[in-house]
Motif scaffolding. Sequence first.
Motif, PDB file in Angstrom:
ATOM      1  N   PHE A  59      24.139 -35.786  -0.165  1.00 34.81           N
ATOM      2  CA  PHE A  59      24.645 -34.477  -0.578  1.00 34.81           C
ATOM      3  C   PHE A  59      25.915 -34.115   0.196  1.00 34.81           C
ATOM      4  O   PHE A  59      26.901 -33.653  -0.371  1.00 34.81           O
ATOM      5  N   VAL A  60      25.879 -34.348   1.514  1.00 37.47           N
ATOM      6  CA  VAL A  60      27.042 -34.014   2.350  1.00 37.47           C
ATOM      7  C   VAL A  60      28.274 -34.779   1.874  1.00 37.47           C
ATOM      8  O   VAL A  60      29.365 -34.221   1.753  1.00 37.47           O
ATOM      9  N   GLU A  65      22.980 -25.543  -4.540  1.00 36.38           N
ATOM     10  CA  GLU A  65      22.072 -26.596  -4.084  1.00 36.38           C
ATOM     11  C   GLU A  65      21.928 -26.522  -2.554  1.00 36.38           C
ATOM     12  O   GLU A  65      20.828 -26.641  -2.013  1.00 36.38           O
ATOM     13  N   LYS A  66      23.044 -26.296  -1.881  1.00 31.92           N
ATOM     14  CA  LYS A  66      23.027 -26.195  -0.420  1.00 31.92           C
ATOM     15  C   LYS A  66      22.128 -25.043   0.018  1.00 31.92           C
ATOM     16  O   LYS A  66      21.314 -25.189   0.941  1.00 31.92           O
ATOM     17  N   LYS A  82      19.705 -27.274  10.639  1.00 38.52           N
ATOM     18  CA  LYS A  82      20.750 -27.055   9.623  1.00 38.52           C
ATOM     19  C   LYS A  82      21.386 -28.389   9.249  1.00 38.52           C
ATOM     20  O   LYS A  82      21.647 -28.671   8.087  1.00 38.52           O
ATOM     21  N   LEU A 102      20.411 -31.069   5.158  1.00 41.17           N
ATOM     22  CA  LEU A 102      21.253 -31.562   4.068  1.00 41.17           C
ATOM     23  C   LEU A 102      21.196 -33.086   4.026  1.00 41.17           C
ATOM     24  O   LEU A 102      21.559 -33.740   4.994  1.00 41.17           O
ATOM     25  N   TYR A 156      18.601 -26.128  -0.126  1.00 47.91           N
ATOM     26  CA  TYR A 156      18.206 -26.983   1.007  1.00 47.91           C
ATOM     27  C   TYR A 156      17.911 -26.128   2.235  1.00 47.91           C
ATOM     28  O   TYR A 156      16.946 -26.356   2.949  1.00 47.91           O
ATOM     29  N   TYR A 157      18.781 -25.149   2.480  1.00 46.80           N
ATOM     30  CA  TYR A 157      18.573 -24.306   3.659  1.00 46.80           C
ATOM     31  C   TYR A 157      17.371 -23.393   3.475  1.00 46.80           C
ATOM     32  O   TYR A 157      16.595 -23.173   4.397  1.00 46.80           O
ATOM     33  N   MET A 192      29.557 -33.369  -1.385  1.00 54.85           N
ATOM     34  CA  MET A 192      30.249 -32.101  -1.126  1.00 54.85           C
ATOM     35  C   MET A 192      31.647 -32.365  -0.553  1.00 54.85           C
ATOM     36  O   MET A 192      32.620 -31.748  -0.968  1.00 54.85           O
ATOM     37  N   LEU A 212      23.905 -18.944   2.537  1.00 53.10           N
ATOM     38  CA  LEU A 212      25.297 -19.363   2.738  1.00 53.10           C
ATOM     39  C   LEU A 212      25.966 -18.501   3.810  1.00 53.10           C
ATOM     40  O   LEU A 212      26.645 -19.010   4.701  1.00 53.10           O
ATOM     41  N   SER A 256      27.065 -25.477  -3.880  1.00 50.57           N
ATOM     42  CA  SER A 256      26.734 -24.451  -2.890  1.00 50.57           C
ATOM     43  C   SER A 256      25.359 -23.856  -3.174  1.00 50.57           C
ATOM     44  O   SER A 256      24.613 -23.522  -2.249  1.00 50.57           O
TER      45      SER A 256
END
Lengths: 496, 496
Positions: free
Chosen positions: B99-100, B139-140, B91, B95, B143-144, B103, B154, B137
């Motif tokens: 990106f982090v 985009e997140k 996890k 990311l 990634y996941y 965010m 999410l 979110s």
Amino acid sequence: MKAYQDLKQSFQRLHYLSKTIALLDWDHETYLPRKGVGYRADQQAFLSGLAHERLTSSQVGELIAACEAQLHELSSEEQANVRCWRKDHDKATKLPTAFVEKMERRCSLAKASWAEARQAGQFERFQEDLSALIDLSREKAQYYGGGDHPYDALMDLYEPGATCAQLDPILSALKDFVVSFLPTAMEKTQSVDASFLQGDYPIEGQLAFNEEVARAVGFDLEAGRIDATVHPFCTDLGPQDIRLTTRYDKRDFAVSLYSVLHEAGHGLYEQGFKAEHVATPMGESVSLGIHESQSRLWENKVGRSLAFWEDWYDAACRHLPSLQSFSPEQITLAVNRVSPSFIRVEADEVTYDLHIILRYEMEKALIAGDLQVKDVPGEWNERFKSMFGLEVPNDAQGCLQDIHWSMGGFGYFPTYTLGNLNSAQLFASARNALGASLHHMDQGAYVALLDWLRRQVHQHGRQYEPDELMKLATGKSTDPLMHQAYLKERFDSLSA
Amino acid sequence: MKAYQDLKQSFQRLHYLSKTIALLDWDHETYLPRKGVGYRADQQAFLSGLAHERLTSSQVGELIAACEAQLHELSSEEQANVRCWRKDHDKATKLPTAFVEKMERRCSLAKASWAEARQAGQFERFQEDLSALIDLSREKAQYYGGGDHPYDALMDLYEPGATCAQLDPILSALKDFVVSFLPTAMEKTQSVDASFLQGDYPIEGQLAFNEEVARAVGFDLEAGRIDATVHPFCTDLGPQDIRLTTRYDKRDFAVSLYSVLHEAGHGLYEQGFKAEHVATPMGESVSLGIHESQSRLWENKVGRSLAFWEDWYDAACRHLPSLQSFSPEQITLAVNRVSPSFIRVEADEVTYDLHIILRYEMEKALIAGDLQVKDVPGEWNERFKSMFGLEVPNDAQGCLQDIHWSMGGFGYFPTYTLGNLNSAQLFASARNALGASLHHMDQGAYVALLDWLRRQVHQHGRQYEPDELMKLATGKSTDPLMHQAYLKERFDSLSA
């Protein structure tokens, strides 16, 4: 210069870590649940290890060397930073990791055996660990090197530049003065006994009064706070986060008030650095002897004066109505009461330094090997008798009373007396400079005094060594003359 | 196995760091001086960076892979640890750093614009940041990866394994039930209004009563503490250091009591892991929906029952004499009062889930791109009207009331309702298993109940996913039936 910027950033990060460790410590003393102590100790050790790794890293060493190679390109303040970073890096790298670990392990054993020994009043239980810590401290002094006496290198950790050669004559003169002055001071305050001010002082009233006083002397409670602990202290958790602690006694308001004034003195120093110096030596205190001069100045020179009580009497009675039974003169007399006693932290302002001189002389002899550890209690009691005229009833009230030795803190004690002397010397210079504005110990006087201290002491950070700083601020090195003059004036002014 | 031992040690160190960050957060909420906030934010960011570096390091990745290659050599608990470490490591590494940072920057902007927008009641001020956070979110979620709906990835952050496919029918059935049950529940409690219990409840009395209750339900105050904050929370600062906070209202004791019971429920979970699992996933909570089941169970199933008030009435009156004006039946009725209202955190137990369902449906639509950000206020108000029968007077009492979106916390809300459902389901199973020992809500019942929860929930740590854990403890996956049965029984039992 890029090397300087990189170095500054490294120390900025180290600062985040150090202040985090300081928070772990503060929380340990204030709010940590009882069962959380074990984990916290491991956590603190881990974080301290991280900080030590960063301080001693070869990358930091190389950046320091790069800055030193181009020192002329830096401002005088930046040069001071590089000089201090070099000193801190070298101090930290001079001790082999194996030695540091050995010392830490022995300290944690010693902390336990000292507490047991004190509890039981049996020096023998502490003797072996104390021996080991003295050997280790001697070894430490060798790693650091420098100085004519091995004790010099130990003192230097707390008081940069302090040496036995400098301190011996100062402390010897001070001892003579105190012994000769003591009878006068005792006579002056003999009309009050230890219980004179005792009464009913609710904690909320003490808290509100203390905060009002702390605010008035200039301590910013929006950039700090006051909590309760068994042993009062001041800690710096960040540039705008200076925390004091105090101890409350419902029968005796003076306990919490004077520890707040004392710790607020430390706190004012910490709140007095320039914002642009955060996380650099220019934004750090220079020594414990200078730090203690600030706390003693506000606690004693300001807080125990008749002028202080004339100004605060009404407010104090409002918060603590029991005080109405006493006049400002009586309160002043009682908070200046002199009486030889066994415990250093309970000592009055006159005899306090005798406690320190006793420890200084014994530590020097222990580190030099001139005194055997097994002989400590006998030697302590004999010296105590000759200085105070009192028979020490047991080691808990004698050589076992302080925690310092169990932490390997040899060389720390003399900074308390340096604080007293510096405090009187700085206060005398401030009075010369500020004249009439200090006649009344009111808001105007606090502002003027704090402003003077900011300019003469606080804002220099670690730019000058303590001795140099004292010369700049007062025209001469630390000596006992102003302290003697201060005590004479104070006790002359008391209405017995 | 050496790789496992090394991995465990790496995570032990990471644990020291994480718990240090948790202390920085706790202190931020409780005691940090106002001006210390800026430095603290930088300090927290630095420490979080250190922790992230360690979690994502290639060394940790290699150790995990080495353990996975010899998984059969490990115990089932060790295997669970490796599985969770893999998940956490992946996890964190999925990311990209850029990106982090993007965010985080946007969240810090959004936190400010949300606060402003809420203050002014103007959604437009928050709109741009909210749009950006929804894009980020989405985009997140990419990634996941995983899940049929982007919202699944999410939710998985807070509730491992939760999906829209599973939640849609549950929440839809729950919504139907609540809408149909609401009139009955309102009628049952119509004889009391919001001010019914108001009186004079000194903070010291509330504090002493709350601590007595917290201790009685099994919260160990020697391995934890209770402080005051604006928004109550529970945080784990170490295996024996679980801290709760509460909020005091001098006119209404119920505010602090029920937040203490709620947070103590969280705290009992945190105090319920086995000592040997410290700093491993086996010693961590499995999900927010399970965590919330513990808080809701002690707050509502236990604390709002008539049996609870029959048992605690005398003690409560001793600490808070104003309570003598009411009977246990009246207090129970008042603390179960049902009345549709605008603010989620003030909602009663019946309407609470409608607030969540509204947010769940809107978040899903926003993340899927089926709802435009500019249409949020209109959509919110329309849905609110149809569910609660009330016109939202302004966005501060509507779509701007919660902080979650400004923190990018999409997918968090449904865990509150899962907590309610799990709580009723677990409580029903506990009653089946424990029978008569839960008839009186007294010390014996607390011990039996806590013991059951320890064995069925706490001691499993993260060994099972939440759905599996619920099946093991209650025989089936989360569904709304026991919650419905619980509400019917509770409101049947109230004497109107």
